[in-house]
Design a protein around this motif. Structure first.
Motif, PDB file in Angstrom:
ATOM      1  N   UNK A   1       0.838  -1.208   0.000  1.00 47.27           N
ATOM      2  CA  UNK A   1       0.000   0.000   0.000  1.00 47.27           C
ATOM      3  C   UNK A   1       0.868   1.252   0.000  1.00 47.27           C
ATOM      4  N   UNK A   2       1.960   1.217   0.774  1.00 46.49           N
ATOM      5  CA  UNK A   2       2.833   2.389   0.908  1.00 46.49           C
ATOM      6  C   UNK A   2       3.835   2.520  -0.233  1.00 46.49           C
ATOM      7  N   UNK A   3       4.360   1.407  -0.730  1.00 47.72           N
ATOM      8  CA  UNK A   3       5.533   1.475  -1.598  1.00 47.72           C
ATOM      9  C   UNK A   3       5.258   1.373  -3.092  1.00 47.72           C
ATOM     10  N   UNK A   4       4.126   0.818  -3.489  1.00 45.39           N
ATOM     11  CA  UNK A   4       3.833   0.762  -4.928  1.00 45.39           C
ATOM     12  C   UNK A   4       3.479   2.169  -5.419  1.00 45.39           C
ATOM     13  N   UNK A   5       3.993   2.588  -6.589  1.00 50.18           N
ATOM     14  CA  UNK A   5       3.669   3.920  -7.129  1.00 50.18           C
ATOM     15  C   UNK A   5       2.280   3.926  -7.789  1.00 50.18           C
ATOM     16  N   UNK A   6       1.236   3.887  -6.968  1.00 49.07           N
ATOM     17  CA  UNK A   6      -0.143   3.794  -7.459  1.00 49.07           C
ATOM     18  C   UNK A   6      -0.513   5.020  -8.283  1.00 49.07           C
ATOM     19  N   UNK A   7      -1.279   4.812  -9.356  1.00 47.55           N
ATOM     20  CA  UNK A   7      -1.794   5.931 -10.148  1.00 47.55           C
ATOM     21  C   UNK A   7      -3.175   5.596 -10.698  1.00 47.55           C
ATOM     22  N   UNK A   8      -3.930   6.635 -10.949  1.00 48.15           N
ATOM     23  CA  UNK A   8      -5.256   6.464 -11.555  1.00 48.15           C
ATOM     24  C   UNK A   8      -5.189   7.014 -12.974  1.00 48.15           C
ATOM     25  N   UNK A   9      -5.419   6.141 -13.947  1.00 51.52           N
ATOM     26  CA  UNK A   9      -5.351   6.536 -15.346  1.00 51.52           C
ATOM     27  C   UNK A   9      -6.745   6.547 -15.963  1.00 51.52           C
ATOM     28  N   UNK A  10      -6.848   7.217 -17.101  1.00 56.69           N
ATOM     29  CA  UNK A  10      -8.115   7.219 -17.834  1.00 56.69           C
ATOM     30  C   UNK A  10      -8.153   6.048 -18.807  1.00 56.69           C
ATOM     31  N   UNK A  11      -9.334   5.438 -18.954  1.00 57.21           N
ATOM     32  CA  UNK A  11      -9.532   4.372 -19.934  1.00 57.21           C
ATOM     33  C   UNK A  11     -10.625   4.783 -20.909  1.00 57.21           C
ATOM     34  N   UNK A  12     -10.595   4.183 -22.096  1.00 61.10           N
ATOM     35  CA  UNK A  12     -11.642   4.433 -23.092  1.00 61.10           C
ATOM     36  C   UNK A  12     -12.741   3.404 -22.912  1.00 61.10           C
ATOM     37  N   UNK A  13     -13.978   3.891 -22.737  1.00 60.79           N
ATOM     38  CA  UNK A  13     -15.122   3.018 -22.550  1.00 60.79           C
ATOM     39  C   UNK A  13     -16.274   3.582 -23.362  1.00 60.79           C
ATOM     40  N   UNK A  14     -16.719   2.799 -24.335  1.00 58.06           N
ATOM     41  CA  UNK A  14     -17.815   3.230 -25.219  1.00 58.06           C
ATOM     42  C   UNK A  14     -17.528   4.598 -25.846  1.00 58.06           C
TER      43      UNK A  14
ATOM     44  N   UNK B   1     -15.664   7.050 -24.780  1.00 58.21           N
ATOM     45  CA  UNK B   1     -15.328   8.175 -23.903  1.00 58.21           C
ATOM     46  C   UNK B   1     -14.178   7.804 -22.991  1.00 58.21           C
ATOM     47  N   UNK B   2     -13.456   8.824 -22.556  1.00 55.77           N
ATOM     48  CA  UNK B   2     -12.396   8.605 -21.577  1.00 55.77           C
ATOM     49  C   UNK B   2     -12.940   8.871 -20.184  1.00 55.77           C
ATOM     50  N   UNK B   3     -12.735   7.894 -19.289  1.00 52.23           N
ATOM     51  CA  UNK B   3     -13.173   8.049 -17.903  1.00 52.23           C
ATOM     52  C   UNK B   3     -12.053   7.573 -16.980  1.00 52.23           C
ATOM     53  N   UNK B   4     -11.993   8.092 -15.732  1.00 49.36           N
ATOM     54  CA  UNK B   4     -10.980   7.600 -14.799  1.00 49.36           C
ATOM     55  C   UNK B   4     -11.270   6.145 -14.421  1.00 49.36           C
ATOM     56  N   UNK B   5     -10.236   5.333 -14.386  1.00 50.57           N
ATOM     57  CA  UNK B   5     -10.415   3.953 -13.924  1.00 50.57           C
ATOM     58  C   UNK B   5     -10.938   3.961 -12.496  1.00 50.57           C
ATOM     59  N   UNK B   6     -11.885   3.072 -12.177  1.00 49.76           N
ATOM     60  CA  UNK B   6     -12.407   3.011 -10.800  1.00 49.76           C
ATOM     61  C   UNK B   6     -11.521   2.155  -9.891  1.00 49.76           C
ATOM     62  N   UNK B   7     -10.230   2.391  -9.930  1.00 50.93           N
ATOM     63  CA  UNK B   7      -9.223   1.704  -9.118  1.00 50.93           C
ATOM     64  C   UNK B   7      -7.885   2.378  -9.402  1.00 50.93           C
ATOM     65  N   UNK B   8      -6.884   2.096  -8.596  1.00 56.69           N
ATOM     66  CA  UNK B   8      -5.524   2.566  -8.854  1.00 56.69           C
ATOM     67  C   UNK B   8      -4.701   1.382  -9.353  1.00 56.69           C
ATOM     68  N   UNK B   9      -3.696   1.664 -10.178  1.00 53.97           N
ATOM     69  CA  UNK B   9      -2.912   0.579 -10.771  1.00 53.97           C
ATOM     70  C   UNK B   9      -1.419   0.895 -10.771  1.00 53.97           C
ATOM     71  N   UNK B  10      -0.633  -0.159 -10.979  1.00 54.11           N
ATOM     72  CA  UNK B  10       0.797  -0.062 -11.267  1.00 54.11           C
ATOM     73  C   UNK B  10       1.153  -1.319 -12.051  1.00 54.11           C
ATOM     74  N   UNK B  11       2.125  -1.198 -12.957  1.00 55.30           N
ATOM     75  CA  UNK B  11       2.488  -2.311 -13.827  1.00 55.30           C
ATOM     76  C   UNK B  11       3.962  -2.637 -13.643  1.00 55.30           C
ATOM     77  N   UNK B  12       4.247  -3.930 -13.430  1.00 58.85           N
ATOM     78  CA  UNK B  12       5.616  -4.410 -13.251  1.00 58.85           C
ATOM     79  C   UNK B  12       5.900  -5.460 -14.325  1.00 58.85           C
ATOM     80  N   UNK B  13       7.108  -5.425 -14.889  1.00 57.03           N
ATOM     81  CA  UNK B  13       7.433  -6.398 -15.937  1.00 57.03           C
ATOM     82  C   UNK B  13       8.928  -6.514 -16.118  1.00 57.03           C
ATOM     83  N   UNK B  14       9.310  -7.581 -16.812  1.00 58.09           N
ATOM     84  CA  UNK B  14      10.692  -7.731 -17.220  1.00 58.09           C
ATOM     85  C   UNK B  14      11.032  -6.638 -18.227  1.00 58.09           C
ATOM     86  N   UNK B  15      12.295  -6.307 -18.346  1.00 59.61           N
ATOM     87  CA  UNK B  15      12.747  -5.202 -19.194  1.00 59.61           C
ATOM     88  C   UNK B  15      12.265  -5.376 -20.632  1.00 59.61           C
TER      89      UNK B  15
END
Length: 194
Positions: free
Chosen positions: A33-46, A48-62
């Motif tokens: 909860x403290x250390x992940x760089x959470x962000x709220x991004x906009x998504x396209x739905x029907x 229109x662009x709307x804010x995602x109803x959650x916070x996200x972060x993405x981790x992956x191999x290089x």
């Protein structure tokens, strides 16, 4: 480790309610909860662009990115905790993952609508492994063509759910809103991008 195998047509669904013990799960939810760089991004739905109803972060191999709902996600490097969970999930599943989408559902108003994880970059029959930490939420499934086929699982703190086989071809899933008072929930979803 206790597991439940759900006998669903056109699907392989495994649930491990005690994937992590309570002490480990408590430690992880506080730290992430403290250390992940959470962000709220906009998504396209029907259209229109709307804010995602959650916070996200993405981790992956290089060198790996991920696109869904019009979002291009650029990765963070795996933290030690997420890397450890990835390896534990790989040992149990016998499958290798190279990404983790972290989601934070802050309260019952945060949600994820009906969808299937069927993007081409995930391959023909993707294995999706999802760890839940924090508040208990209802995870729902419905068959794409047979409206009578439905299932739901109350995802426990420290649990793992695994979707395999042709499930993403035939089933959709969602995490609906709830009016119940619920603690924040972190969801760590491991996938392999081709």
């Amino acid at each position: 480790m206790k597991s439940e195998i759900f006998s669903l047509p056109d699907a392989e669904l495994h649930y491990f309610p005690d994937f992590l013990n309570t002490e480990k799960a408590d430690f992880l939810v506080g730290k992430l909860l403290k250390e992940i760089p959470w962000q709220q991004q906009n998504i396209k739905l029907f259209g229109r662009e709307i804010p995602q109803p959650r916070l996200t972060a993405f981790f992956a191999e290089k060198g790996i990115s991920y696109t869904y709902s019009g979002l291009q996600l650029e990765p963070e490097i795996f933290s030690a905790e997420i890397l450890e969970l990835k390896q534990k999930t790989e040992e149990l599943s016998g499958f290798e993952f190279n990404t983790c989408l972290a989601n934070l559902y802050r309260d019952g108003n945060d949600s994820m609508g009906w969808h299937a994880d069927n993007e081409k970059v995930l391959g023909k029959n993707p294995v999706i492994a999802s760890i839940s930490l924090g508040g208990v939420r209802s995870f729902q499934f419905k068959h794409k063509t047979n409206k009578n086929l439905k299932e739901k699982i109350e995802l426990q703190h420290g649990s793992l759910i695994m979707m395999k086989g042709c499930m993403q071809h035939f089933w959709k899933h969602q995490l609906p809103k709830t009016k119940k008072k619920v603690s924040p929930r972190i969801n760590l979803t491991f996938r392999k991008i081709q």
